[in-house]
Motif scaffolding. Structure first.
Motif, mmCIF file in Angstrom:
data_model
loop_
_atom_site.group_PDB
_atom_site.id
_atom_site.type_symbol
_atom_site.label_atom_id
_atom_site.label_comp_id
_atom_site.label_asym_id
_atom_site.label_seq_id
_atom_site.Cartn_x
_atom_site.Cartn_y
_atom_site.Cartn_z
ATOM 1 N N VAL A 188 -9.360 -10.184 31.980
ATOM 2 C CA VAL A 188 -8.608 -9.111 31.336
ATOM 3 C C VAL A 188 -8.400 -7.955 32.308
ATOM 4 O O VAL A 188 -7.323 -7.353 32.379
ATOM 5 C CB VAL A 188 -9.323 -8.636 30.061
ATOM 6 C CG1 VAL A 188 -8.605 -7.438 29.449
ATOM 7 C CG2 VAL A 188 -9.418 -9.767 29.057
ATOM 8 N N ARG A 189 -9.429 -7.665 33.080
ATOM 9 C CA ARG A 189 -9.292 -6.601 34.089
ATOM 10 C C ARG A 189 -8.162 -6.931 35.051
ATOM 11 O O ARG A 189 -7.337 -6.070 35.387
ATOM 12 C CB ARG A 189 -10.613 -6.431 34.852
ATOM 13 C CG ARG A 189 -10.584 -5.315 35.884
ATOM 14 C CD ARG A 189 -11.910 -5.171 36.611
ATOM 15 N NE ARG A 189 -12.923 -4.580 35.728
ATOM 16 C CZ ARG A 189 -13.986 -5.216 35.283
ATOM 17 N NH1 ARG A 189 -14.196 -6.492 35.610
ATOM 18 N NH2 ARG A 189 -14.849 -4.604 34.505
ATOM 19 N N GLY A 190 -8.078 -8.195 35.477
ATOM 20 C CA GLY A 190 -7.003 -8.595 36.373
ATOM 21 C C GLY A 190 -5.640 -8.517 35.706
ATOM 22 O O GLY A 190 -4.661 -8.096 36.325
ATOM 23 N N ALA A 191 -5.556 -8.909 34.422
ATOM 24 C CA ALA A 191 -4.281 -8.869 33.711
ATOM 25 C C ALA A 191 -3.784 -7.444 33.516
ATOM 26 O O ALA A 191 -2.577 -7.206 33.434
ATOM 27 C CB ALA A 191 -4.423 -9.558 32.351
ATOM 28 N N LEU A 192 -4.706 -6.485 33.467
ATOM 29 C CA LEU A 192 -4.340 -5.079 33.289
ATOM 30 C C LEU A 192 -4.108 -4.362 34.619
ATOM 31 O O LEU A 192 -3.892 -3.156 34.646
ATOM 32 C CB LEU A 192 -5.422 -4.343 32.499
ATOM 33 C CG LEU A 192 -5.570 -4.745 31.029
ATOM 34 C CD1 LEU A 192 -6.754 -4.026 30.401
ATOM 35 C CD2 LEU A 192 -4.288 -4.454 30.258
ATOM 36 N N GLY A 193 -4.164 -5.094 35.697
ATOM 37 C CA GLY A 193 -3.934 -4.476 36.996
ATOM 38 C C GLY A 193 -5.187 -4.001 37.692
ATOM 39 O O GLY A 193 -5.107 -3.240 38.654
ATOM 40 N N GLY A 194 -6.368 -4.403 37.190
ATOM 41 C CA GLY A 194 -7.610 -4.108 37.893
ATOM 42 C C GLY A 194 -8.548 -3.136 37.221
ATOM 43 O O GLY A 194 -9.613 -2.839 37.760
ATOM 44 N N PRO A 239 -0.639 -15.495 29.378
ATOM 45 C CA PRO A 239 0.225 -16.658 29.633
ATOM 46 C C PRO A 239 -0.605 -17.830 30.131
ATOM 47 O O PRO A 239 -1.499 -17.674 30.971
ATOM 48 C CB PRO A 239 1.178 -16.145 30.718
ATOM 49 C CG PRO A 239 1.135 -14.655 30.618
ATOM 50 C CD PRO A 239 -0.257 -14.319 30.169
ATOM 51 N N ALA A 240 -0.307 -19.012 29.603
ATOM 52 C CA ALA A 240 -1.116 -20.183 29.937
ATOM 53 C C ALA A 240 -1.122 -20.485 31.423
ATOM 54 O O ALA A 240 -2.100 -21.023 31.955
ATOM 55 C CB ALA A 240 -0.596 -21.396 29.156
ATOM 56 N N SER A 241 -0.038 -20.150 32.119
ATOM 57 C CA SER A 241 0.056 -20.463 33.549
ATOM 58 C C SER A 241 -0.282 -19.280 34.443
ATOM 59 O O SER A 241 -0.117 -19.357 35.660
ATOM 60 C CB SER A 241 1.479 -20.944 33.880
ATOM 61 O OG SER A 241 2.430 -19.954 33.511
ATOM 62 N N SER A 242 -0.763 -18.173 33.852
ATOM 63 C CA SER A 242 -1.041 -16.969 34.637
ATOM 64 C C SER A 242 -2.317 -17.126 35.450
ATOM 65 O O SER A 242 -3.179 -17.977 35.164
ATOM 66 C CB SER A 242 -1.170 -15.758 33.721
ATOM 67 O OG SER A 242 -2.317 -15.886 32.881
ATOM 68 N N ALA A 296 -16.643 -13.629 32.814
ATOM 69 C CA ALA A 296 -15.389 -14.248 33.258
ATOM 70 C C ALA A 296 -14.206 -13.718 32.458
ATOM 71 O O ALA A 296 -13.116 -13.484 33.008
ATOM 72 C CB ALA A 296 -15.481 -15.769 33.124
ATOM 73 N N VAL A 297 -14.380 -13.536 31.145
ATOM 74 C CA VAL A 297 -13.303 -13.006 30.316
ATOM 75 C C VAL A 297 -13.022 -11.560 30.668
ATOM 76 O O VAL A 297 -11.866 -11.130 30.780
ATOM 77 C CB VAL A 297 -13.655 -13.149 28.820
ATOM 78 C CG1 VAL A 297 -12.572 -12.509 27.946
ATOM 79 C CG2 VAL A 297 -13.845 -14.613 28.450
ATOM 80 N N LEU A 298 -14.090 -10.785 30.855
ATOM 81 C CA LEU A 298 -13.928 -9.376 31.218
ATOM 82 C C LEU A 298 -13.155 -9.251 32.530
ATOM 83 O O LEU A 298 -12.236 -8.433 32.650
ATOM 84 C CB LEU A 298 -15.308 -8.721 31.334
ATOM 85 C CG LEU A 298 -15.342 -7.181 31.249
ATOM 86 C CD1 LEU A 298 -14.912 -6.731 29.873
ATOM 87 C CD2 LEU A 298 -16.753 -6.681 31.558
ATOM 88 N N ASP A 299 -13.479 -10.090 33.488
ATOM 89 C CA ASP A 299 -12.786 -10.053 34.780
ATOM 90 C C ASP A 299 -11.333 -10.486 34.640
ATOM 91 O O ASP A 299 -10.441 -9.923 35.302
ATOM 92 C CB ASP A 299 -13.505 -10.954 35.781
ATOM 93 C CG ASP A 299 -14.882 -10.427 36.170
ATOM 94 O OD1 ASP A 299 -15.128 -9.225 35.965
ATOM 95 O OD2 ASP A 299 -15.707 -11.229 36.663
ATOM 96 N N SER A 321 -8.059 -18.402 35.945
ATOM 97 C CA SER A 321 -9.413 -17.993 36.334
ATOM 98 C C SER A 321 -10.436 -18.366 35.268
ATOM 99 O O SER A 321 -11.628 -18.483 35.554
ATOM 100 C CB SER A 321 -9.449 -16.479 36.583
ATOM 101 O OG SER A 321 -9.353 -15.752 35.366
ATOM 102 N N LEU A 322 -9.960 -18.555 34.024
ATOM 103 C CA LEU A 322 -10.846 -18.983 32.947
ATOM 104 C C LEU A 322 -10.872 -20.509 32.804
ATOM 105 O O LEU A 322 -11.577 -21.035 31.955
ATOM 106 C CB LEU A 322 -10.389 -18.367 31.619
ATOM 107 C CG LEU A 322 -10.456 -16.834 31.536
ATOM 108 C CD1 LEU A 322 -9.904 -16.344 30.206
ATOM 109 C CD2 LEU A 322 -11.871 -16.340 31.738
#
Length: 877
Positions: A649-655, A551-554, A644-647, A559-560
């Motif tokens: 996605v990790r955050g979007a998946l709950g860590g 989501p654009a506002s997530s 930065a992208v890896l981090d 973070s990106l």
């Protein structure tokens, strides 16, 4: 006559000859109005005729819509109006909700009205790139064709008059208000080369419940079958020796059935009612629709769904496996998953209007809702099957829900100040509340690698978004002289999520005589990002990769460096001529120039991990493998492996990112693994220029009847002027917010020239309608097979220029009954096949499933299914 059945053509020609022979001197059908129809779109003046409009507007009556043969309104508009283009094909969720675009812009840039009131958008947002990317415009397939009296198409920017979405223009569906009579029609048709078999029955009835009241009820039931226009599936042919059951899959070796139309079962009911008393009218209109649609997804091979069992057949848990197990396939021949949607859509409006002294008023409230339940059938969850020994074969993947509640007050008053006509002053208020919601699916749909073919929406994707909007407008229309009309409008809007915007419009028309007039417009416009564009989330965790949309506002997108979306802004200029050189001839010629800033697009994929791109000296199993690991290049490695992208996605998946995506079981890099994301962003500045030409002429042939001629043409050119740089976090060498393939789609997927010559001939009980349409070529870019994504040579894939003929013949067998046969794309014209030498051949030889089924370019402006023939019976009373 490529692939045209000689029998079918002979039937059409024979019917034409028979109808001519049977035609007698019966009463003729009503003819074109020559611009005398009163319009309500694009003006606040009461009683304005289409011929006197200061802005380009085209009218389509119910008869013109019906004469297109297809029970789909989008196709009816696209066949009659060259500036309208229907989407030919959509993948995944977009297969069930094809859109249209006006003047080559996004579907989101055209405002849809019903009886002058804003229609709610679909909850099904397109996450594809190109001109249809991000589209969440109203699904007009839920507007019953039999409820329509006429369609008014304003081809001019009108944000200052109507608010957001009206950058390209406005399409207003005016419904029937009759209190008596009715109609019933049944249609059946099919593509020449099979598939797409369609049945539709619909009608309307007018009632007068009591004196002064009207009630028009319309309904339609439609069923449409699958079509397939794909190529051989090379995986099937290469693996059939190892897995003989593949040959039992339907269509072998054409087992990948994704290229074609979905199966649709749809029901619509609508009403339009009112009570007129004195100077006042209480009114209400609404619709309810339900759609079940199924679309094929990419075929899966037999190795995907398997589990491990002991020799006695009992399931072995992963922790207890010792190497003596046997693999059991859930689908020994592979499987053909289908995506299914169960959609409910409804809208209701209530209003009150009338006159108080010299002031007219209209107060109304409209509520609309769209609910889409997403399912996958004939599938499985491979990881769940491996881990537990069980998987469902049908999944509920989640729901999308969109609502819109609009409340409007419109006032109009005339003041006589001594000009040629009184000044007309209109003003109004609007309050609108919108919501968009994603509801997570069954846990099995997103467990591990998720449901095959369509990963379910997890609680991480779920969410609800709300927006409130309050706006005010003022419109002043005056005539300094009898021949000069000037109209100005200004509108201010406040949005709860991104603030304020103000736009204006100035329109003028001068009639030199009854034969010639000039008109022009200058305006600014805007489009608020849909809640779906800002809130859509779909992260797919596959067996070896993670991809999806943030989501654009997530927090992850922020973070990106992306942040939330802001409105698109536009500047519109137009100038035109209106000519009436002969009593029955009208010609309009209008040029336009539209610049859109901060246009919202879906970004390219940004990678946090891409296994094939390896650092210097990387070894796989002790030796450098040049075939599987790209030779080291500092820029390419940095572009495809961004922390930065890896981090994010990790955050979007709950860590946590599943280890198997990044590493093999021995701890080495997973060469086949990848982690990537996209998001919606204000990324492009675009310019659209073009010309619309409309000519109508009526010919009285005496004993030979009457012919209404029409010629409509559109020249349109889209140009990407600038692409915003990606956020500094991602701005490494080679990074781009959107790539050249998306730019090519934005610029070249709309025909630069499109024209339609039409002739409607009526002779007694007989009628014939002929349309000849020309489409100039369009193209997209693809990478030639055998080349990597960064070094591959670009190939233009064309849908070459084409003439497409539509013909319909009708005969009244009795006063209320008319029989019709016809054909759209009479000579079975297909778009150019994709290059076998450069693309399809090497891909087929290389066992590439992704492109193997795309025999035709799916961006073709006249579809990929070839000719369609049909028959219809109409009963009017």
């Amino acid at each position: 006559m490529t692939r045209l059945s000689a029998l079918k053509l002979s039937l059409v020609l024979a019917s034409s000859w028979s109808a001519c022979a049977l035609a007698q001197d019966a009463p003729q059908e009503p003819q074109a109005d020559g611009g005398a129809a009163i319009i309500v779109t694009g003006t606040r003046l009461t009683g304005m005729k289409a011929a006197d409009s200061p802005a380009p507007i085209q009218l389509l009556g119910a008869d013109a819509i019906q004469r297109t043969g297809s029970p789909d309104i989008i196709q009816s508009l696209a066949q009659n109006l060259p500036s309208v283009q229907a989407q030919a094909f959509g993948s995944d969720l977009q297969a069930h909700n094809l859109q249209m675009k006006l003047r080559g812009l996004s579907p989101n840039h055209t405002l849809i009205l019903v009886n002058g009131k804003r229609r709610h958008g679909t909850a099904n947002v397109s996450v594809a790139g190109g001109p249809y990317g991000g589209s969440a415009a109203p699904d007009i397939s839920f507007i019953s064709p039999d409820s329509i009296e006429r369609v008014e198409v304003l081809q001019d920017g009108a944000a200052a008059q109507y608010g957001t979405d009206a950058i390209a223009g406005v399409i207003n569906f005016i419904q029937k208000k009759r209190d008596h009579g009715g109609s019933l029609n049944a249609t059946a048709g099919e593509y020449y080369d099979g598939g797409g078999r369609t049945y539709a029955i619909g009608g309307d009835i007018g009632l007068a419940p009591f004196e002064g009241a009207y009630l028009n009820i319309a309904a339609q039931k439609k069923r449409k079958g699958y079509s397939f226009r794909g190529d051989v599936n090379p995986e099937a042919t290469s693996m059939v020796g190892r897995y003989p059951a593949i040959a039992d899959l339907p269509g072998y070796p054409y087992t990948n059935r994704i290229a074609g139309d979905p199966q649709i079962n749809q029901t619509i009911v609508s009403y339009n009612a009112g009570y007129e008393f004195g100077e006042f009218e209480a009114y209400s209109f609404g619709s309810y629709g339900h759609k079940k649609a199924r679309a094929w997804e990419n075929t899966r091979n037999p190795t995907v769904i398997s589990k491990t069992v002991d020799p006695d057949g009992s399931f072995v848990a992963p922790a207890d496996r010792n190497g003596n197990e046997t693999t059991v396939l859930l689908y020994p021949g592979g499987f053909q998953p289908r995506e299914m949607i169960d959609e409910t859509d409804y809208s209701f409006t209530g209003g009150f209007k009338g006159m108080v002294g010299a002031t007219s008023f209209d107060i109304a409230s409209t509520y609309g809702k769209d609910i889409i339940r997403v399912h996958v059938e004939n599938s499985g969850n491979s990881q769940l099957y491996r881990d537990t020994g069980f998987t469902p074969t049908e999944f509920h993947n989640g729901d999308f829900i969109g609502t819109q509640w609009s409340n409007t007050l419109d006032l109009t008053h005339q003041f006589d100040v001594g000009l040629a006509e009184p000044i007309n002053i209109a003003g109004g208020l609007e309050y609108r509340r919108e919501t968009y919601e994603i509801v997570s699916g069954d846990p099995a749909s997103y467990y591990g690698a998720g449901a095959q073919s369509f990963f379910g929406y997890s609680p991480n994707d779920a969410g609800k978004y709300t927006r409130k909007n309050f706006s005010q407008y003022l419109d002043i229309s005056l005539k300094p002289t009898e021949n000069w009309l000037v109209d100005g409008a200004v509108r201010h809007e406040h949005y709860s999520d991104f603030g304020d915007t103000t736009v204006f419009k100035l329109t003028s028309r001068y009639d030199f005589s009854d034969a010639i007039a000039v008109r022009g417009t200058v305006s600014t416009g805007f489009r608020a990002p849909t809640l779906a564009e800002g809130g859509y989330s779909g992260i797919n965790v596959g067996p070896s990769g993670i991809s999806g949309v943030l989501p654009a506002s997530s927090a992850a997108a922020q973070s990106l460096g992306f942040g939330g979306l802001k409105p698109e802004k536009s500047t519109n200029f137009s100038a035109g001529l209106v000519l009436n050189p002969l009593p029955k001839l009208t010609v309009t010629l209008d040029a336009y120039h539209i610049t859109i800033r901060d246009r919202i697009v879906i970004s390219s994929s940004f990678y946090g991990f891409r296994g094939p791109f390896c650092p210097a000296g990387y070894r796989e199993s002790g030796a450098f493998d040049a075939n599987r690991c790209n030779a080291f290049n500092a820029a390419a490695y940095a572009l495809n492996n961004q922390q930065a992208v890896l981090d994010a996605v990790r955050g979007a998946l709950g860590g946590e990112i599943p280890t198997y995506v990044l590493e093999n079981t021995n701890g080495t890099r997973n060469i086949d693994g990848s982690v990537s994301v996209q998001t919606f962003a204000n990324g492009v500045k675009m310019r659209t220029t073009g010309v619309d030409l409309v000519a109508n002429y009526s010919t009285n042939l005496g004993d030979w009847g009457n012919v209404d001629w029409s010629y409509t043409a559109n020249y349109n050119k889209n140009k990407v002027l600038n692409v915003a740089a990606p956020p500094s976090t991602l701005n490494v060498a080679g990074a781009a917010l959107i790539d050249r393939y998306s730019i090519a789609q934005l610029e070249n997927s709309t025909p630069k020239f499109r024209a339609t010559l039409g002739a409607y001939w009526s002779l007694g009980k007989f009628s014939a309608n002929l349309r000849e349409s020309y489409y100039s070529s369009v193209y997209a870019l693809e990478v030639s097979a055998g080349n990597g994504p960064l070094a591959g040579a670009d190939t233009r894939v064309y849908a070459k220029a084409a003439f497409v003929t539509d013909l319909e013949l009708g005969y009244k067998i009795a006063e209320p009954i008319k029989l019709t046969i016809g054909a759209n794309n009479l000579f079975n014209k297909y778009p150019t096949e994709r290059s076998y030498a450069n693309i399809r051949g090497p891909q087929l030889a290389g066992n590439s499933r992704t492109y193997s089924t795309n025999l035709y370019p799916n961006f073709s402006p006249y579809g990929i299914n070839g000719g369609y023939y049909y028959a219809r019976i109409n009963v009017n009373w």
